[in-house]
Design an enzyme around this catalytic site. Structure first.
Site, PDB file in Angstrom:
ATOM      1  N   SER A 226      -9.527 -14.061 -25.582  1.00  0.00           N
ATOM      2  CA  SER A 226     -10.971 -14.025 -25.755  1.00  0.00           C
ATOM      3  C   SER A 226     -11.292 -14.027 -27.247  1.00  0.00           C
ATOM      4  O   SER A 226     -10.835 -14.905 -27.967  1.00  0.00           O
ATOM      5  CB  SER A 226     -11.537 -12.806 -25.023  1.00  0.00           C
ATOM      6  OG  SER A 226     -12.866 -13.044 -24.659  1.00  0.00           O
ATOM      7  N   HIS A 359     -10.934 -12.432 -16.382  1.00  0.00           N
ATOM      8  CA  HIS A 359     -10.850 -12.767 -17.803  1.00  0.00           C
ATOM      9  C   HIS A 359      -9.668 -12.025 -18.441  1.00  0.00           C
ATOM     10  O   HIS A 359      -9.539 -10.810 -18.323  1.00  0.00           O
ATOM     11  CB  HIS A 359     -12.175 -12.339 -18.459  1.00  0.00           C
ATOM     12  CG  HIS A 359     -12.316 -12.720 -19.895  1.00  0.00           C
ATOM     13  ND1 HIS A 359     -11.882 -13.912 -20.422  1.00  0.00           N
ATOM     14  CD2 HIS A 359     -12.885 -12.044 -20.936  1.00  0.00           C
ATOM     15  CE1 HIS A 359     -12.180 -13.958 -21.717  1.00  0.00           C
ATOM     16  NE2 HIS A 359     -12.779 -12.834 -22.050  1.00  0.00           N
TER      17      HIS A 359
HETATM   18  C1  MCU Z   1     -14.508 -15.457 -25.295  1.00  0.00           C
HETATM   19  O1  MCU Z   1     -14.708 -14.494 -26.302  1.00  0.00           O
HETATM   20  C2  MCU Z   1     -15.823 -13.639 -26.320  1.00  0.00           C
HETATM   21  C3  MCU Z   1     -17.121 -14.388 -26.272  1.00  0.00           C
HETATM   22  O2  MCU Z   1     -17.210 -15.259 -27.382  1.00  0.00           O
HETATM   23  C4  MCU Z   1     -18.271 -13.401 -26.315  1.00  0.00           C
HETATM   24  O3  MCU Z   1     -19.514 -14.056 -26.191  1.00  0.00           O
HETATM   25  C5  MCU Z   1     -18.161 -12.382 -25.238  1.00  0.00           C
HETATM   26  O4  MCU Z   1     -19.119 -11.402 -25.432  1.00  0.00           O
HETATM   27  O5  MCU Z   1     -16.922 -11.744 -25.324  1.00  0.00           O
HETATM   28  C6  MCU Z   1     -15.791 -12.568 -25.213  1.00  0.00           C
HETATM   29  C7  MCU Z   1     -14.653 -11.615 -25.344  1.00  0.00           C
HETATM   30  O6  MCU Z   1     -14.130 -11.411 -26.415  1.00  0.00           O
HETATM   31  O7  MCU Z   1     -14.353 -10.906 -24.245  1.00  0.00           O
HETATM   32  C8  MCU Z   1     -13.391  -9.886 -24.346  1.00  0.00           C
END
Ligand code: MCU
Length: 408
Positions: A226, A359
């Site tokens: 992420s 996720h």
């Molecule tokens: C995918 O990474 C991020 C994303 O860019 C954000 O918008 C969201 O809030 O969080 C994602 C993340 O890091 O989840 C753990």
């Protein structure tokens, strides 16, 4: 993207802006090119400090220099990589400092302590190493942002890198906080992802200085999921000692391309875009804020960031979550693959998008693909890494108006 989408659906207005951001460190970008190939820094000419940007709705040509020169050799491509690194630092990620004046390290009880000094300031941070129960020292290792979210492969050490400690990612108010900024000042242009990449480089410096840590620094991978997957991709792009980059579910700012995500957003997708992401965390330089509403003027996209990794190993692991833009990621990495194709190593980049799981919960049906990449790049085995799969489609004619050369 349905292939019936004509390219005329993309605005093709030509907007010229003059910008004069500070030039990115020529030392770090040209030194990177030197490590990537045998090209000496002296053979690459640096971009002027002030350049004019011209809007381009398509993904930028990886094989044409900013001045229009065509890239026909591997050495010239290393110069193009240095140039793209400079541009990405100027307009999106901030300046990456090189190795500071002093780096020392100590190792005790599986904890590696890294001490850095520069211009009268010093910082110290630690990483912890978990050794494999098989294989033999010195071990290959994967540096995991926040520990990473991939299962530890057999024979490979896992290094837990606390990236938040180097640069905070709490909200936009946390910009300038963390050890990196303690050393370089809270107003340094580097966004958090650049600061983290600098930290990864110092971990590798420290491992090189510390044979008692029993890590083979010629076999280092990096991963994160992420937001940390975005960071892992940036580290792989900037640090040529990393031989395998494993970004997981990185989305916008990682394996997605800003242009494709904007287009999908315009078609109604619930997808993260450049203009949205800058309101969330200080992952980028503040300079990027000026471009998020005119993405076509950026002289690169994230296929360019990924292409900095070529010819080294890159395996992009994606899920099927709208916000992360899996269709943008697949298209972006398909365009990036041209770099590896041009260098004659198309299977050194892999892409795998498999959904129906939480996720950052790595699914078992991606395991054999990950193992193939780990074995090839970290365990020096001959595995089949011809992996490029997605539930989505990509229409190159909509996004790519250049051809992929075979570089001599
Ligand atoms: C995918 O990474 C991020 C994303 O860019 C954000 O918008 C969201 O809030 O969080 C994602 C993340 O890091 O989840 C753990």
């Amino acid at each position: 993207i349905p292939s019936t989408q004509a390219s005329s659906t993309i605005p093709t207005t030509t907007l010229v802006t003059s910008v004069t951001p500070p030039p990115a460190s020529s030392v770090s970008s040209s030194a990177s090119a030197t490590r990537a190939t045998s090209t000496s820094a002296a053979t690459c000419s640096a971009l002027p400090g002030s350049i004019s940007l011209k809007a381009n709705a398509k993904l930028n040509d990886l094989f044409t220099m900013f001045n229009g020169d065509k890239v026909t050799t591997k050495d010239k491509f290393a110069c193009r990589q240095a140039e793209m690194s400079d541009l990405i630092q100027r307009y999106e990620l901030g300046t990456l400092p090189g190795r500071p004046a002093t780096v020392t390290a100590s190792f005790s009880g599986n904890t590696l302590t890294i001490n850095c000094g520069n211009s009268g300031k010093s910082i110290s941070f630690t990483v912890t190493i978990t050794y494999p129960s098989s294989g033999s020292a010195p071990y290959p290792a994967i540096i995991g942002y926040g520990g990473g979210s991939l299962p530890a492969p057999a024979g490979v050490a896992m290094i837990n890198f606390n990236n938040d400690n180097i640069a905070a990612q709490v909200n936009t108010g946390s910009r300038g906080q963390g050890k990196f900024y303690d050393l370089y000042g809270s107003t340094h242009s580097a966004g958090a992802m650049t600061a983290w990449a600098w930290g990864v480089s110092r971990v590798i410096d420290a491992l090189e200085l510390t044979p008692s840590a029993r890590i083979d620094t010629t076999r280092i991978g990096v991963t994160g999921c992420s937001r940390n997957g975005k960071g892992a991709m940036v580290a792989g792009a900037f640090e040529k000692r990393i031989v395998l980059t494993l970004p997981q579910e990185s989305g916008a700012g990682g394996s997605a391309c800003w242009r494709i995500s904007d287009y999908l957003h315009s078609q109604g997708a619930n997808i993260q875009t450049a203009s949205e992401i800058i309101g969330e965390d200080p992952w980028f330089a503040t300079a990027f804020n000026s471009y998020v509403n005119q993405v076509p003027t950026l002289p690169f996209d994230h296929h360019s960031l990924a292409a900095l990794i070529a010819p080294r190993g890159l395996f992009v692991i994606d899920n099927n979550i709208d916000w992360l833009g899996p269709q943008s990621c697949f298209g972006c990495m398909t365009a990036a693959r041209s770099a590896w194709q041009a260098l004659g190593v198309p299977n050194n980049i892999g892409y795998s998008q498999i959904g129906s799981h939480a996720h950052c919960a790595f699914p078992s049906n991606q395991q054999s693909q990950l193992t193939a990449f780990v074995q090839k790049f970290l365990l020096n085995q001959n595995t089949n890494t011809a992996i490029f799969q997605s539930d989505f489609t990509f229409s190159p004619s909509q996004w790519v108006d250049w051809t992929t050369p075979t570089l001599s």
